[in-house]
Write a protein that holds these residues in place. Structure first.
Motif, PDB file in Angstrom:
ATOM      1  N   GLY B  30       4.749  -3.062  -1.217  1.00  0.00           N
ATOM      2  CA  GLY B  30       5.048  -2.888  -2.632  1.00  0.00           C
ATOM      3  C   GLY B  30       5.809  -1.593  -2.824  1.00  0.00           C
ATOM      4  O   GLY B  30       6.064  -0.859  -1.867  1.00  0.00           O
ATOM      5  N   PRO B  31       6.183  -1.285  -4.087  1.00  0.00           N
ATOM      6  CA  PRO B  31       6.925  -0.051  -4.345  1.00  0.00           C
ATOM      7  C   PRO B  31       6.181   1.186  -3.836  1.00  0.00           C
ATOM      8  O   PRO B  31       6.795   2.106  -3.302  1.00  0.00           O
ATOM      9  N   LEU B  32       4.852   1.191  -3.990  1.00  0.00           N
ATOM     10  CA  LEU B  32       4.086   2.339  -3.502  1.00  0.00           C
ATOM     11  C   LEU B  32       3.460   1.951  -2.168  1.00  0.00           C
ATOM     12  O   LEU B  32       2.518   1.162  -2.110  1.00  0.00           O
ATOM     13  N   SER B  33       4.034   2.479  -1.092  1.00  0.00           N
ATOM     14  CA  SER B  33       3.550   2.178   0.253  1.00  0.00           C
ATOM     15  C   SER B  33       3.256   3.493   0.960  1.00  0.00           C
ATOM     16  O   SER B  33       3.513   4.563   0.408  1.00  0.00           O
TER      17      SER B  33
END
Lengths: 519, 519
Positions: B30-33
């Motif tokens: 996801g966008p925050l990895s």
């Protein structure tokens, strides 16, 4: 107090020395100076409690001194979303439970007295909650009391029609801490050689941009469209904004949604939300949805949570890879709505769509940064689990809740009606939240007068209005709008929390006089 | 709940899809990895609620299930400075005032009933405070209720013998927010091309380093000296630490002092404090003094605030330029001491020695980041303004306060006595705070056994101790100490808050058995 005579001497001598030193610029600076302080703090602005609020304080002091010529007996704090500060009464049931929890001796040693004063469901709720929280002075788990997390998950499930997990819910001191956690998670880009950007609506709640600045994040504004009831710009416009940002070397990583909107009061349509979610999927943006006004909604408008639309879209597009990786942090609080308990610091955020590795990091960050206030947690529990129709407290609770709702609705309508009659004013009908955000077309002579004053036209206008009417509002430039110096269009945010109606009449006559003066 | 039949299907299908996608590494992120998350969050650690706390949770679950073989009925939460979570009773007067403030109807509508239950000074105090705060649900000024800031300034003036200004005092939700403000002010160095460092004692309260990591600040450890009762290193050693840091390109900007110390319980001598203040003057370091345990002090030890020593030094060296520019942020809270009201989030910081320009920036940062919880603010007021000897509540207040103090002192003494008898243990006598920080010399066989387990020796030892005694403690490596793998020396932090004495006996027999096993 130890009245050490050296103190006085010391101060005098130090002043003399300081005067000497100031002649050598730079040398007198302490370790924290304007040169060494976090440059993000330097560049941050916060208008809601800025110049106008200070002016209101000064006026109040003059009024208190008795020597003044203002045509009002006190100022109206219409700059701040502070319901109970503006006379909104707390909901009795909630305060009864908190009262018993703060002093459980009432339950154990004065039961018969208490039973004559408190309804049985408030007593039972306090007892049940004391079992879960222990003493309200004890730390809970940093994520919050587990039973309260369960209650919130149930509330979200019922609201959205998609099951929520308590494990994704984190209690906070108000919504602010949820913002701070989300923005902290995506900050630190510079250590990876990246300038990280955050898409943020304009006009926007200014705490967001101020916080971004201190965390070295770059705001990427997207302009809400006043003529479309403050709706979201078209997909093409959003694409261009992102393209331009990337070209300037700023990588967008997060998309902030404020719904219902602060400051416009607009509620996003399902299709607007869908558009934003598709954008987040395509551009791989963390969605941060601020939904603290979700119960401040005036029919026929309806609130749809970002989560419910996201899960629906995800369900529909389940074969499209990008949509499986959507991530959302959504915020709620007890500070607004019909509770208005901002001073008690209750709120939560829900984190949806994160891998177990990233969730572990969120959990870790929560563990050393959050410790939700117990009273705030209890209020969240009571917000998501209010008295049911068969409970003894239901009738009073319902009547108090409805009274707050109706008072806000009536005040919003009266205010809009006044604005629509006022020369030069343009104002959208109220949809939700606790604000209106009218536009005022200033005559050229007014813009000139503002220039002479040295203030921007919107700040000058709001100050004039405050001095003549006692109503404290926030200039639109504080929310990222133009300040009127180019085209004479200015905006301001006004809450409809203020008690009484006479201040609305004062606004009307102010504007009539104003337009006659600067015609 | 909307039981949409698609939910179940969706989950199953999504799982299958996810399984497929996991085969394509990186794409499913996801966008925050772990690649895009703030690297500071990734590198932060927080041991106090880490591995051992999780193990204690698991043990408690096993005990609750009934199927277990532990020789104790519940675990002792000696890992956490959570007084009321360990059975410390709240002070009655404080809770009476809070109870009345949460539900002022008791004052207005049930006065005669209330007068039979509450002492007159609690009733009067609640009435007075309601005048200052308004509803506890209203936001106060972001800096806190002005009358409470005045009370704190008076308390500081009387404590130090040097007058304090309310204007320099900022109310916070616990001491954490003071740390956050101070470290935020000095962070952001990378935007100026600087790696900013912060001097921090080792062992140290681990929230500091965790927070520094998330704010991209570099910890510069200075080792406290166990054989000098955990005192400060010599001036020469400190100079070398700073020199080395500068050579590595890291500019020290802040010096953290924790006094009384968490985790060692040591109280700094006046000369140690003077040394640190001189260092701060010479190296132009912002002093950040964490004094939350200032009333947890066992005679003959005495607490001197950093502020009082600083002002005295400044007074004495008033002709030396560097000393005129000293800056200090000091922290206090209601979470420890005899109040132990951590769950209610009350605290304050005082900022001394800042120019008006920098104070303006601090004020601005406070305005968009802080909103101190009202209950916490009230507790701060009651902490600095307790009942006086002529007040009706005084007798009970004094006896409760003394009982807490004596219970802590007796428990600390019993625990040290036990440690001093336990083979392999070395422990300094308790001076203050609520912790002991003993050293254990592990036999070589124990270090080998730990290695086989895969855990560091100190973590392994604490886990063994927890499983055998039910006492949850925190391994010293979490505070920056060696983990025992090199020389077999390990440390741990234990609070002396736990109820009863039998767990101390369990520790003794554990260690005897342990030393026999690994001889």
């Amino acid at each position: 107090m130890n009245q050490d005579p050296r103190n006085g001497m010391c101060t005098v001598r130090k002043r003399i020395l300081l005067l000497k030193f100031y002649a050598i610029p730079g040398i007198i600076d302490g370790p924290l100076s304007l040169e060494t302080i976090n440059p993000g703090v330097l560049s941050a602005h916060y208008a809601v409690r800025g110049k106008l609020a200070q002016l209101a304080n000064e006026i109040n002091k003059e009024i208190a001194s008795g020597l003044h010529q203002y045509p009002f007996a006190k100022t109206v704090q219409a700059n701040l979303g502070n319901p109970q500060g503006c006379g909104q009464k707390p909901l009795t049931f909630l305060r009864q439970v908190l009262c018993l929890m703060e002093y459980p001796n009432l339950l154990s040693e004065h039961e018969s007295v208490i039973e004559g004063i408190f309804p049985s469901d408030a007593i039972q709720k306090a007892k049940d909650l004391l079992k879960h929280t222990g003493s309200v002075g004890a730390y809970s788990s940093n994520s919050g009391v587990s039973e309260i997390r369960e209650s919130i998950a149930k509330f979200i499930s019922e609201r959205d029609g998609y099951p929520a997990k308590a494990d994704n819910v984190f209690l906070t001191c108000g919504a602010f801490e949820g913002m701070l956690i989300a923005l902290t998670l995506i900050s630190g880009g510079r250590a990876r050689g990246e300038k990280t950007g955050v898409l943020i609506p304009v006009p926007q709640y200014p705490v967001y941009i101020a916080l971004m600045k201190t965390l070295d994040l770059e705001p990427i504004p997207y302009a809400l469209e006043e003529d479309r009831k403050w709706g979201i710009p078209s997909q093409e416009k959003m694409d261009k904004i992102i393209r331009d940002s990337r070209q300037k070397g700023c990588v967008p990583r997060c998309l902030i949604i404020i719904n219902p909107s602060n400051p416009t009061g607009a509620i996003l349509s399902e299709s607007d939300l869908e558009g934003l979610i598709e954008l987040a999927a395509k551009e791989r943006l963390l969605l941060l949805s601020d939904e603290v006004y979700q119960s401040n909604v005036f029919p026929p408008y309806q609130f749809r949570s970002c989560r419910s639309v996201l899960l629906e879209v995800q369900d529909r597009k389940r074969d499209e890879l990008l949509f499986t990786t959507l991530q959302l942090i959504s915020l709620h609080s007890v500070s607004k709505g019909m509770l208005g308990e901002g001073g008690q610091r209750g709120g939560y955020f829900e984190a949806v769509g994160f891998s177990s590795e990233v969730k572990h990091e969120i959990q870790k960050l929560v563990t050393f940064t959050l410790q939700p206030a117990t009273a705030g947690q209890i209020l969240v529990e009571l917000m998501v689990n209010p008295p049911k129709s068969e409970d003894p407290s239901y009738k009073l609770y319902k009547s108090e809740y409805d009274a707050v709702f109706n008072r806000l609705k009536n005040k919003a309508e009266a205010l809009v009606e006044a604005f629509q009659q006022m020369p030069g004013y343009h104002c959208q009908s109220p949809q939700g939240a606790i604000y209106l955000f009218p536009r005022v077309e200033l005559p050229r002579a007014a813009v000139e007068a503002a220039k002479l004053s040295g203030d921007a036209p919107d700040v000058w206008y709001c100050a004039e209005l405050l001095k003549k009417t006692g109503v404290c509002i926030v200039p639109g430039s504080g929310f990222g709008m133009g300040d009127g110096s180019k085209d004479g269009n200015i905006w301001f945010r006004v809450t409809f929390l203020g008690e009484g109606d006479e201040w609305i009449a004062r606004l009307k006559s102010f504007q009539e006089h104003f337009m006659n003066t600067y015609v």
